[in-house]
Design a protein around this motif. Structure first.
Motif, PDB file in Angstrom:
ATOM      1  N   TRP A   1      31.319  45.631  46.308  1.00 20.37           N
ATOM      2  CA  TRP A   1      32.384  46.077  45.415  1.00 20.37           C
ATOM      3  C   TRP A   1      32.090  45.644  43.976  1.00 20.37           C
ATOM      4  O   TRP A   1      32.169  46.445  43.044  1.00 20.37           O
ATOM      5  CB  TRP A   1      33.721  45.497  45.867  1.00 20.37           C
ATOM      6  N   GLU A   2      31.768  44.383  43.784  1.00 24.40           N
ATOM      7  CA  GLU A   2      31.517  43.863  42.442  1.00 24.40           C
ATOM      8  C   GLU A   2      30.329  44.556  41.777  1.00 24.40           C
ATOM      9  O   GLU A   2      30.310  44.720  40.556  1.00 24.40           O
ATOM     10  CB  GLU A   2      31.308  42.349  42.480  1.00 24.40           C
ATOM     11  N   SER A   3      29.365  44.994  42.570  1.00 26.28           N
ATOM     12  CA  SER A   3      28.193  45.653  41.994  1.00 26.28           C
ATOM     13  C   SER A   3      28.499  47.066  41.516  1.00 26.28           C
ATOM     14  O   SER A   3      27.710  47.645  40.772  1.00 26.28           O
ATOM     15  CB  SER A   3      27.048  45.692  43.022  1.00 26.28           C
TER      16      SER A   3
ATOM     17  N   ARG B   1      32.099  48.233  40.720  1.00 27.10           N
ATOM     18  CA  ARG B   1      33.428  48.451  40.152  1.00 27.10           C
ATOM     19  C   ARG B   1      33.454  48.588  38.638  1.00 27.10           C
ATOM     20  O   ARG B   1      34.318  49.263  38.094  1.00 27.10           O
ATOM     21  CB  ARG B   1      34.373  47.338  40.563  1.00 27.10           C
ATOM     22  N   HIS B   2      32.553  47.971  37.920  1.00 24.68           N
ATOM     23  CA  HIS B   2      32.602  47.933  36.459  1.00 24.68           C
ATOM     24  C   HIS B   2      32.498  49.336  35.865  1.00 24.68           C
ATOM     25  O   HIS B   2      31.610  50.095  36.198  1.00 24.68           O
ATOM     26  CB  HIS B   2      31.518  47.011  35.908  1.00 24.68           C
TER      27      HIS B   2
ATOM     28  N   ASP C   1      38.736  49.180  38.154  1.00 25.75           N
ATOM     29  CA  ASP C   1      37.902  48.046  37.741  1.00 25.75           C
ATOM     30  C   ASP C   1      38.687  46.744  37.874  1.00 25.75           C
ATOM     31  O   ASP C   1      39.141  46.167  36.904  1.00 25.75           O
ATOM     32  CB  ASP C   1      37.429  48.258  36.303  1.00 25.75           C
TER      33      ASP C   1
ATOM     34  N   PRO D   1      38.818  42.914  40.265  1.00 27.12           N
ATOM     35  CA  PRO D   1      37.998  42.064  41.130  1.00 27.12           C
ATOM     36  C   PRO D   1      38.297  42.307  42.614  1.00 27.12           C
ATOM     37  O   PRO D   1      39.376  42.785  42.974  1.00 27.12           O
ATOM     38  CB  PRO D   1      38.366  40.646  40.715  1.00 27.12           C
ATOM     39  N   TRP D   2      37.355  41.974  43.456  1.00 27.23           N
ATOM     40  CA  TRP D   2      37.460  42.204  44.900  1.00 27.23           C
ATOM     41  C   TRP D   2      38.782  41.719  45.491  1.00 27.23           C
ATOM     42  O   TRP D   2      39.424  42.460  46.245  1.00 27.23           O
ATOM     43  CB  TRP D   2      36.263  41.570  45.604  1.00 27.23           C
TER      44      TRP D   2
END
Length: 67
Positions: free
Chosen positions: A25-27, A29-30, A35, A37-38
Motif C-alpha cells: 500500500w505504502e509503495s 498510495r502517494h 493518499d 497511511p496504511w
C-alpha cells in the motif's frame, strides 16, 4: 548483524501478511486520490491489499514455518 528472512523466522502469519500489505500500500498510495497511511486506508483497500499480500505470502511460503 545480517538481515533475517521474515518468512523463515515469523511465527505470526497474520502479522507477516499485514506487514506485506502495508508495504505494498505504502509503495503505491502517494499521489493517488486515497493518499492516506496504511492504518487509515479505507476498509475496501485494506481488504484488497490483505488478499494480495496473502497470495504473495502463499507463493513465497513453499514450506516455510509461517502458519
Amino acid at each position: 548483524m545480517g538481515s533475517r528472512c521474515h518468512l523463515c523466522t515469523a511465527n505470526d502469519r497474520d502479522a507477516v501478511i499485514d506487514r506485506v500489505a502495508g508495504a505494498m500500500w505504502e509503495s503505491r498510495r502517494h499521489g493517488t486520490l486515497d493518499d492516506r497511511p496504511w492504518p487509515e486506508a479505507f476498509p475496501y483497500w485494506r481488504q484488497t491489499y490483505i488478499e494480495l499480500a496473502t497470495a504473495a505470502v502463499d507463493a513465497l511460503d513453499q514450506g516455510h514455518a509461517v502458519r
